[in-house]
Scaffold this active site. Structure first.
Site, PDB file in Angstrom:
ATOM      1  N   GLU A  90       0.834  -1.189   0.000  1.00 29.42           N
ATOM      2  CA  GLU A  90       0.000   0.000   0.000  1.00 29.42           C
ATOM      3  C   GLU A  90       0.871   1.241   0.000  1.00 29.42           C
ATOM      4  O   GLU A  90       1.981   1.238   0.530  1.00 29.42           O
ATOM      5  CB  GLU A  90      -0.900   0.012   1.243  1.00 29.42           C
ATOM      6  CG  GLU A  90      -2.099  -0.891   1.060  1.00 29.42           C
ATOM      7  CD  GLU A  90      -2.512  -1.559   2.338  1.00 29.42           C
ATOM      8  OE1 GLU A  90      -1.652  -1.970   3.120  1.00 29.42           O
ATOM      9  OE2 GLU A  90      -3.738  -1.677   2.547  1.00 29.42           O
ATOM     10  N   CYS A 105       3.231   8.581   1.551  1.00 26.27           N
ATOM     11  CA  CYS A 105       3.717   7.677   2.592  1.00 26.27           C
ATOM     12  C   CYS A 105       4.032   6.362   1.888  1.00 26.27           C
ATOM     13  O   CYS A 105       3.115   5.659   1.444  1.00 26.27           O
ATOM     14  CB  CYS A 105       2.616   7.503   3.637  1.00 26.27           C
ATOM     15  SG  CYS A 105       3.007   6.302   4.903  1.00 26.27           S
ATOM     16  N   CYS A 112       6.852  -7.099   7.309  1.00 20.93           N
ATOM     17  CA  CYS A 112       7.904  -6.544   8.159  1.00 20.93           C
ATOM     18  C   CYS A 112       8.283  -7.589   9.204  1.00 20.93           C
ATOM     19  O   CYS A 112       7.413  -8.220   9.798  1.00 20.93           O
ATOM     20  CB  CYS A 112       7.422  -5.270   8.857  1.00 20.93           C
ATOM     21  SG  CYS A 112       8.676  -4.517   9.909  1.00 20.93           S
ATOM     22  N   CYS A 116       5.951  -5.424  15.620  1.00 17.74           N
ATOM     23  CA  CYS A 116       5.530  -4.694  16.822  1.00 17.74           C
ATOM     24  C   CYS A 116       4.084  -5.078  17.149  1.00 17.74           C
ATOM     25  O   CYS A 116       3.279  -5.311  16.240  1.00 17.74           O
ATOM     26  CB  CYS A 116       5.618  -3.187  16.576  1.00 17.74           C
ATOM     27  SG  CYS A 116       7.261  -2.672  16.076  1.00 17.74           S
ATOM     28  N   CYS A 119       0.967  -3.141  15.403  1.00 19.54           N
ATOM     29  CA  CYS A 119       1.002  -2.790  13.982  1.00 19.54           C
ATOM     30  C   CYS A 119       0.459  -3.911  13.087  1.00 19.54           C
ATOM     31  O   CYS A 119       0.849  -5.073  13.240  1.00 19.54           O
ATOM     32  CB  CYS A 119       2.442  -2.467  13.599  1.00 19.54           C
ATOM     33  SG  CYS A 119       2.682  -2.173  11.836  1.00 19.54           S
ATOM     34  N   SER A 212      10.652   5.535  16.071  1.00 22.31           N
ATOM     35  CA  SER A 212       9.447   5.023  16.730  1.00 22.31           C
ATOM     36  C   SER A 212       9.839   4.566  18.127  1.00 22.31           C
ATOM     37  O   SER A 212      10.209   3.407  18.319  1.00 22.31           O
ATOM     38  CB  SER A 212       8.871   3.848  15.927  1.00 22.31           C
ATOM     39  OG  SER A 212       8.380   4.297  14.700  1.00 22.31           O
ATOM     40  N   HIS A 214       7.957   5.150  21.312  1.00 28.27           N
ATOM     41  CA  HIS A 214       6.701   4.581  21.810  1.00 28.27           C
ATOM     42  C   HIS A 214       6.680   4.159  23.284  1.00 28.27           C
ATOM     43  O   HIS A 214       5.684   3.573  23.739  1.00 28.27           O
ATOM     44  CB  HIS A 214       6.245   3.397  20.957  1.00 28.27           C
ATOM     45  CG  HIS A 214       6.070   3.707  19.500  1.00 28.27           C
ATOM     46  ND1 HIS A 214       5.841   4.970  19.016  1.00 28.27           N
ATOM     47  CD2 HIS A 214       6.098   2.896  18.406  1.00 28.27           C
ATOM     48  CE1 HIS A 214       5.738   4.930  17.696  1.00 28.27           C
ATOM     49  NE2 HIS A 214       5.900   3.689  17.299  1.00 28.27           N
ATOM     50  N   ASN A 288      -4.147   4.025  16.448  1.00 26.20           N
ATOM     51  CA  ASN A 288      -5.228   3.736  15.501  1.00 26.20           C
ATOM     52  C   ASN A 288      -5.590   2.266  15.618  1.00 26.20           C
ATOM     53  O   ASN A 288      -4.708   1.409  15.540  1.00 26.20           O
ATOM     54  CB  ASN A 288      -4.771   4.006  14.060  1.00 26.20           C
ATOM     55  CG  ASN A 288      -4.523   5.476  13.827  1.00 26.20           C
ATOM     56  OD1 ASN A 288      -5.334   6.319  14.184  1.00 26.20           O
ATOM     57  ND2 ASN A 288      -3.379   5.785  13.243  1.00 26.20           N
ATOM     58  N   CYS A 331      -1.710   5.366  10.190  1.00 29.19           N
ATOM     59  CA  CYS A 331      -0.483   4.714  10.648  1.00 29.19           C
ATOM     60  C   CYS A 331      -0.799   3.359  11.270  1.00 29.19           C
ATOM     61  O   CYS A 331      -1.673   3.261  12.118  1.00 29.19           O
ATOM     62  CB  CYS A 331       0.201   5.528  11.739  1.00 29.19           C
ATOM     63  SG  CYS A 331       0.728   7.115  11.199  1.00 29.19           S
TER      64      CYS A 331
HETATM   65  N1  SAH Z   1       8.757   0.525  10.334  1.00 31.66           N
HETATM   66  C1  SAH Z   1       8.920   1.905  10.526  1.00 31.66           C
HETATM   67  C2  SAH Z   1       8.080   2.749   9.592  1.00 31.66           C
HETATM   68  C3  SAH Z   1       6.649   2.329   9.341  1.00 31.66           C
HETATM   69  S1  SAH Z   1       5.448   2.484  10.588  1.00 31.66           S
HETATM   70  C4  SAH Z   1       8.654   2.279  11.969  1.00 31.66           C
HETATM   71  O1  SAH Z   1       8.135   1.462  12.698  1.00 31.66           O
HETATM   72  O2  SAH Z   1       9.027   3.391  12.339  1.00 31.66           O
HETATM   73  C5  SAH Z   1       5.063   4.225  10.693  1.00 31.66           C
HETATM   74  C6  SAH Z   1       4.634   4.651  12.089  1.00 31.66           C
HETATM   75  O3  SAH Z   1       3.311   4.155  12.410  1.00 31.66           O
HETATM   76  C7  SAH Z   1       5.560   4.133  13.177  1.00 31.66           C
HETATM   77  O4  SAH Z   1       5.859   5.137  14.102  1.00 31.66           O
HETATM   78  C8  SAH Z   1       4.707   3.050  13.799  1.00 31.66           C
HETATM   79  O5  SAH Z   1       5.132   2.731  15.086  1.00 31.66           O
HETATM   80  C9  SAH Z   1       3.349   3.671  13.742  1.00 31.66           C
HETATM   81  N2  SAH Z   1       2.251   2.723  13.998  1.00 31.66           N
HETATM   82  C10 SAH Z   1       2.270   1.372  13.881  1.00 31.66           C
HETATM   83  N3  SAH Z   1       1.062   0.845  14.258  1.00 31.66           N
HETATM   84  C11 SAH Z   1       0.275   1.891  14.620  1.00 31.66           C
HETATM   85  C12 SAH Z   1      -1.071   2.006  15.064  1.00 31.66           C
HETATM   86  N4  SAH Z   1      -1.853   0.937  15.206  1.00 31.66           N
HETATM   87  N5  SAH Z   1      -1.555   3.250  15.320  1.00 31.66           N
HETATM   88  C13 SAH Z   1      -0.781   4.357  15.128  1.00 31.66           C
HETATM   89  N6  SAH Z   1       0.498   4.304  14.688  1.00 31.66           N
HETATM   90  C14 SAH Z   1       1.022   3.087  14.443  1.00 31.66           C
HETATM   91 FE1  SF4 Z   2       7.445  -3.033  11.232  1.00 27.73          FE
HETATM   92 FE2  SF4 Z   2       7.221  -0.397  11.766  1.00 27.73          FE
HETATM   93 FE3  SF4 Z   2       5.055  -2.031  11.895  1.00 27.73          FE
HETATM   94 FE4  SF4 Z   2       6.984  -2.232  13.746  1.00 27.73          FE
HETATM   95  S1  SF4 Z   2       5.649  -0.454  13.370  1.00 27.73           S
HETATM   96  S2  SF4 Z   2       5.985  -3.953  12.664  1.00 27.73           S
HETATM   97  S3  SF4 Z   2       8.802  -1.805  12.521  1.00 27.73           S
HETATM   98  S4  SF4 Z   2       6.237  -1.523  10.066  1.00 27.73           S
END
Ligand code: SAH
Ligand code: SF4
Length: 339
Positions: A90, A105, A112, A116, A119, A212, A214, A288, A331
């Site tokens: 996407e 974006c 990945c 996490c 995500c 990130s 968090h 989110n 995100c």
């Molecule tokens: N892998 C990289 C870039 C992609 S994710 C990273 O993790 O930084 C882009 C951003 O969205 C990151 O900060 C990630 O932690 C955040 N993200 C992931 N899941 C999310 C969610 N459910 N709600 C809001 N942000 C989220």
């Molecule tokens: Fe991968 Fe970024 Fe999602 Fe973590 S937040 S699983 S590093 S895409």
């Protein structure tokens, strides 16, 4: 068949040379691809019909397909793109009212490996890296489809860009040189892959590095991000300070706010202390929802309280505007589904 998208001037010249055409033709083709974003060779109207036919016999503009497209009520557009091997990712176009910026974006990997807990992308596991061409094709597809010129690119789609560093750096070079998007308008977001952050410091990257984070401490971070067991916050801090020293650039700290997990007053104070000696801005991201877990988004009130406490420590703090949540484009909601 050569695919023109992703080729630089010199590579396009090889094709025009083979067709006994001048370097000026290569320059024209380059402009049509990157600045005017045409979808077909027939649209390159300053090339003769005869030359266009010759070019069509050896080259095509793209091999990427738009598999699905959704437009959010806030104007955000999410594309599901299919590459030549059938894999999909996407990519999202965000427009902000009263700003001229158009931000793409982009994804850097299919799936990945970091996985996490919050995500949707991580749930698929790692499938493969994207090539530099596949990364920049995401922006070209947006430009072709909308007729608009993207002004900013953030590597915040699917995948961990620093685990595909070579292709990401090559794509950034193409954004810079061929799309004429300035380095400062590019942002790379990472879950904190320390050896690669050190490489970017040596490389003196002038684009924005977003981390990130968090969590305010090791114990909370390891519960929500497994990567903390490999690259912990103490070592990350050393690496970030070195990055700031080497590049002179301010870092962006991304902080996902999850109700009752990392959003208390104590958490804000501990975070402020951790960041006190790092040159950074903070971007708060209210969680989110995704299908895969039970986390909750905090109330606006507690987001604002968290923001206030951090601002009190002297940092610049922004809250990320939620874009495209109604089409699962916000995100963390990207998972490359349908394919
Ligand atoms: N892998 C990289 C870039 C992609 S994710 C990273 O993790 O930084 C882009 C951003 O969205 C990151 O900060 C990630 O932690 C955040 N993200 C992931 N899941 C999310 C969610 N459910 N709600 C809001 N942000 C989220
Ligand atoms: Fe991968 Fe970024 Fe999602 Fe973590 S937040 S699983 S590093 S895409």
């Amino acid at each position: 068949m050569e695919i023109l998208s992703g080729l630089n001037q010199a590579e396009i010249e090889k094709i025009t040379d083979a067709l006994n055409a001048s370097k000026f033709r290569a320059r024209q083709i380059h402009n049509w691809i990157y600045l005017k974003s045409v979808s077909s060779i027939d649209e390159m109207t300053d090339l003769s019909v005869k030359f266009r036919e010759e070019l069509k016999s050896v080259a095509a503009v793209t091999d990427v397909k738009i598999k699905a497209k959704q437009v959010s009520s806030d104007g955000t557009i999410k594309y599901l793109l299919e590459f030549s091997d059938g894999e999909c990712v996407e990519t999202v176009l965000m427009r902000f009212d009263n700003r001229a910026n158009l931000t793409a974006c982009v994804s850097s990997q299919v799936g990945c490996a970091v996985n996490c807990s919050f995500c949707a992308t991580g749930k698929r596991g790692f499938i493969r890296n994207l090539t530099a061409k596949e990364i920049i094709e995401q922006v070209l597809t947006i430009q072709r489809d909308t007729g608009l010129k993207v002004t900013n690119v953030v590597f915040m789609g699917q995948g961990e860009p620093l685990l595909n560093l070579e292709n990401v750096l090559r794509a950034m070079e193409i954004f810079n040189e061929d799309f004429q998007i300035g380095a400062r308008r590019l942002t790379v977001s990472t879950s904190g892959i320390i050896p690669q952050i050190n490489k970017l410091a040596e490389f003196n990257m002038q684009s924005t590095l977003a981390i990130s984070l968090h969590a305010p401490n090791h114990n909370i971070r390891r519960k929500i991000m497994k990567i903390e067991d490999k690259y912990n916050m103490a070592d990350l801090k050393t690496s970030l300070k070195n990055y700031v020293d080497k590049t002179g650039r301010r870092i962006t700290i991304e902080y996902l706010l999850i109700k009752d997990v990392n959003d208390t007053v104590e958490n804000a104070k501990e975070l402020a202390y951790y960041l006190s000696d790092i040159k950074c801005n903070i971007n708060l991201i209210p969680y989110n929802p995704t299908e895969q877990n039970d986390y909750k988004r905090p109330s606006n009130n507690s987001v604002m309280k968290f923001k206030y406490l951090l601002e009190h420590s002297g940092k610049k703090v922004t809250v990320r505007l939620e874009r495209g949540a109604d089409i699962d484009a916000a995100c963390g909601q990207l998972k490359g589904k349908v394919c």
